[in-house]
Design a protein around this motif. Structure first.
Motif, PDB file in Angstrom:
ATOM      1  N   GLU A 149      -9.842 -25.964  -5.425  1.00 37.40           N
ATOM      2  CA  GLU A 149     -11.045 -25.947  -4.308  1.00 37.40           C
ATOM      3  C   GLU A 149     -10.221 -26.456  -2.798  1.00 37.40           C
ATOM      4  OE1 GLU A 149     -14.342 -28.063  -5.091  1.00 37.40           O
ATOM      5  OE2 GLU A 149     -13.041 -29.721  -5.930  1.00 37.40           O
ATOM      6  N   THR A 150     -10.251 -26.113  -1.561  1.00 35.13           N
ATOM      7  CA  THR A 150     -10.556 -26.667  -1.305  1.00 35.13           C
ATOM      8  C   THR A 150      -8.787 -25.936  -0.329  1.00 35.13           C
ATOM      9  OG1 THR A 150     -12.257 -28.237  -1.243  1.00 35.13           O
ATOM     10  CG2 THR A 150     -11.097 -28.343   0.858  1.00 35.13           C
ATOM     11  N   GLN A 151      -8.676 -24.746  -0.770  1.00 34.17           N
ATOM     12  CA  GLN A 151      -7.191 -23.996  -0.175  1.00 34.17           C
ATOM     13  C   GLN A 151      -6.948 -23.900   0.999  1.00 34.17           C
ATOM     14  OE1 GLN A 151      -4.574 -25.556  -2.914  1.00 34.17           O
ATOM     15  NE2 GLN A 151      -6.041 -26.461  -4.342  1.00 34.17           N
ATOM     16  N   SER A 152      -5.850 -24.476   1.457  1.00 27.84           N
ATOM     17  CA  SER A 152      -6.401 -23.795   3.089  1.00 27.84           C
ATOM     18  C   SER A 152      -4.389 -23.933   3.503  1.00 27.84           C
ATOM     19  CB  SER A 152      -6.839 -25.003   4.107  1.00 27.84           C
ATOM     20  OG  SER A 152      -5.671 -26.770   3.564  1.00 27.84           O
ATOM     21  N   HIS A 153      -3.329 -23.281   2.909  1.00 29.65           N
ATOM     22  CA  HIS A 153      -1.869 -23.292   3.157  1.00 29.65           C
ATOM     23  C   HIS A 153      -1.432 -22.231   1.763  1.00 29.65           C
ATOM     24  CE1 HIS A 153      -0.960 -26.804   5.687  1.00 29.65           C
ATOM     25  NE2 HIS A 153      -2.149 -26.820   4.740  1.00 29.65           N
ATOM     26  N   PHE A 154      -1.216 -21.474   2.390  1.00 28.86           N
ATOM     27  CA  PHE A 154      -0.635 -20.525   1.573  1.00 28.86           C
ATOM     28  C   PHE A 154       0.390 -20.976   0.274  1.00 28.86           C
ATOM     29  CE2 PHE A 154       1.060 -15.190   2.182  1.00 28.86           C
ATOM     30  CZ  PHE A 154       0.096 -15.302   1.291  1.00 28.86           C
ATOM     31  N   ASP A 155       1.750 -21.777   1.239  1.00 29.00           N
ATOM     32  CA  ASP A 155       1.980 -22.000   0.370  1.00 29.00           C
ATOM     33  C   ASP A 155       1.691 -22.374  -1.165  1.00 29.00           C
ATOM     34  OD1 ASP A 155       1.057 -24.419   1.288  1.00 29.00           O
ATOM     35  OD2 ASP A 155       3.126 -25.274   2.212  1.00 29.00           O
ATOM     36  N   GLU A 156       1.247 -22.935  -1.558  1.00 27.63           N
ATOM     37  CA  GLU A 156       0.833 -23.708  -2.860  1.00 27.63           C
ATOM     38  C   GLU A 156      -0.622 -22.334  -3.003  1.00 27.63           C
ATOM     39  OE1 GLU A 156      -1.588 -27.173  -1.997  1.00 27.63           O
ATOM     40  OE2 GLU A 156      -1.735 -27.264   0.399  1.00 27.63           O
ATOM     41  N   ILE A 157      -1.241 -22.225  -2.184  1.00 26.95           N
ATOM     42  CA  ILE A 157      -1.639 -20.906  -3.303  1.00 26.95           C
ATOM     43  C   ILE A 157      -1.058 -19.812  -3.535  1.00 26.95           C
ATOM     44  CG2 ILE A 157      -3.249 -18.753  -2.211  1.00 26.95           C
ATOM     45  CD1 ILE A 157      -4.671 -20.568  -0.057  1.00 26.95           C
ATOM     46  N   LYS A 158      -0.263 -19.851  -3.073  1.00 26.03           N
ATOM     47  CA  LYS A 158       1.077 -18.546  -3.599  1.00 26.03           C
ATOM     48  C   LYS A 158       1.356 -19.132  -5.378  1.00 26.03           C
ATOM     49  CE  LYS A 158       4.002 -18.234  -0.342  1.00 26.03           C
ATOM     50  NZ  LYS A 158       4.814 -17.053   1.441  1.00 26.03           N
ATOM     51  N   ILE A 159       1.675 -20.635  -4.515  1.00 26.38           N
ATOM     52  CA  ILE A 159       1.729 -20.790  -6.337  1.00 26.38           C
ATOM     53  C   ILE A 159       1.136 -21.149  -7.672  1.00 26.38           C
ATOM     54  CG2 ILE A 159       2.654 -23.421  -7.048  1.00 26.38           C
ATOM     55  CD1 ILE A 159       3.992 -24.016  -4.376  1.00 26.38           C
ATOM     56  N   ILE A 160      -0.156 -22.019  -7.202  1.00 22.40           N
ATOM     57  CA  ILE A 160      -1.449 -21.523  -7.943  1.00 22.40           C
ATOM     58  C   ILE A 160      -1.479 -19.982  -8.673  1.00 22.40           C
ATOM     59  CG2 ILE A 160      -3.715 -21.603  -7.988  1.00 22.40           C
ATOM     60  CD1 ILE A 160      -3.456 -23.943  -5.440  1.00 22.40           C
ATOM     61  N   SER A 161      -1.879 -19.281  -8.319  1.00 19.46           N
ATOM     62  CA  SER A 161      -1.285 -17.697  -8.196  1.00 19.46           C
ATOM     63  C   SER A 161      -0.453 -17.138  -8.844  1.00 19.46           C
ATOM     64  CB  SER A 161      -1.837 -17.213  -6.482  1.00 19.46           C
ATOM     65  OG  SER A 161      -3.228 -17.251  -5.792  1.00 19.46           O
ATOM     66  N   ALA A 162       0.180 -17.438  -8.392  1.00 21.35           N
ATOM     67  CA  ALA A 162       1.486 -16.401  -9.953  1.00 21.35           C
ATOM     68  C   ALA A 162       2.001 -17.249 -10.892  1.00 21.35           C
ATOM     69  CB  ALA A 162       3.088 -17.123  -8.841  1.00 21.35           C
TER      70      ALA A 162
END
Length: 295
Positions: A149-162
């Motif tokens: 939640e409250t994810q606002s940075h693409f770098d960690e969104i990519k890490i989380i999703s992968a």
């Protein structure tokens, strides 16, 4: 894997997520920690965490969120408390609270750094370690899915999703963004949303944004997306140690109603909300179901 959110959408009745944990704990006398927010209460004041969970369960929520916002390695490294014990306690308290209730447990995985921080201060290697470890712990100790939640940075969104996709971990990504509908790292919200959908999350979400920003979002294309939201109800600055409510439960419901033609699959409330906000939502949707079944 069973998708609760897809099922809810097909039933035309969103799942009810709980409201704020942290701001309720602060208002109960828990002291905000610079690094841990209110997560130290998992070990130091577990009865207060249980009390918050039970208040939401009593009003009929479908999903309880673990008090693990900032039990992640990047936050806890500044603390003397044990990171693994903080996460474990947070998940087990949520499980304990649901013993007499039929509720889904969402393991909260926050941003690695402060959720309103624009500038990145840790490396990609540290980001990967932070999310890989915290997500794995949340699942290991008994969360039904991970709510990033409250994810606002693409770098960690990519890490989380992968990571979640590769390891078949059920997960949701919930975005935080500004009034221009851009992440704090600068990317367009809907471009990132399309990217995440390639990794088959259970759903995507929007949280901690204001009702005004939310109303702008729902004017956009949300068709054929499994999605949900929980909005900020507080009137304090994000840096404030105390968060007070500025949106009444009835006014919050009015905002909610404006989104229902977009078929959200889960709805809750974020900072500053109380069990009364969630009770108001629950009663409204229960009334809709009862009216349709007798009509």
């Amino acid at each position: 894997m069973f998708n609760y959110f897809e099922f809810a959408r097909r039933c035309n009745r969103p799942l009810i997520l709980d409201g704020a944990n942290g701001s309720l704990l602060l208002n109960s006398g828990i002291t905000s920690d610079k690094y841990l927010w209110t997560s130290a209460a998992n070990i130091l004041n577990p009865e207060k965490v249980l009390s918050v969970h039970r208040k939401y369960l009593k009003v009929g929520v479908d999903i309880i969120t673990t008090n693990t916002f900032r039990t992640n390695p990047s936050a806890v490294k500044q603390s003397t408390l044990n990171q693994t014990e903080l996460v474990k306690a947070g998940v087990l308290l949520a499980k304990e609270s649901t013993k007499k209730y039929n509720a889904i447990i969402a393991g909260c995985n926050p941003p690695a750094e402060d959720c309103y921080q624009r500038r990145r201060t840790i490396s990609i290697k540290e980001l990967k370690y932070n999310h890989h470890k915290h997500i794995s712990q949340l699942i290991e100790y008994g969360s039904d899915f991970v709510l990033n939640e409250t994810q606002s940075h693409f770098d960690e969104i990519k890490i989380i999703s992968a990571y979640c996709s590769k390891n078949e971990i059920p997960y949701v990504v919930s975005f935080y963004f500004d009034d221009k509908l851009k992440l704090l790292s600068g990317e367009n919200l809907f471009s990132v949303l399309d990217y995440v959908r390639q990794f088959n999350p259970l759903a995507i979400g929007f949280n901690c944004i204001s009702p005004d920003i939310f109303l702008n979002v729902i004017q956009k294309q949300l068709k054929n997306i499994i999605w949900g939201f929980y909005l900020n109800c507080g009137d304090s600055e994000h840096s404030s140690e105390k968060i007070t409510c500025s949106i009444s439960p009835d006014d919050y419901l009015k905002t909610i109603k404006l989104s229902l033609d977009k078929s959200p699959s889960f709805i809750g409330a974020c900072c500053g909300s109380t069990p009364l906000h969630i009770s108001t939502l629950k009663k409204y949707f229960d009334g809709k179901i009862n009216n349709s079944s007798t009509g």
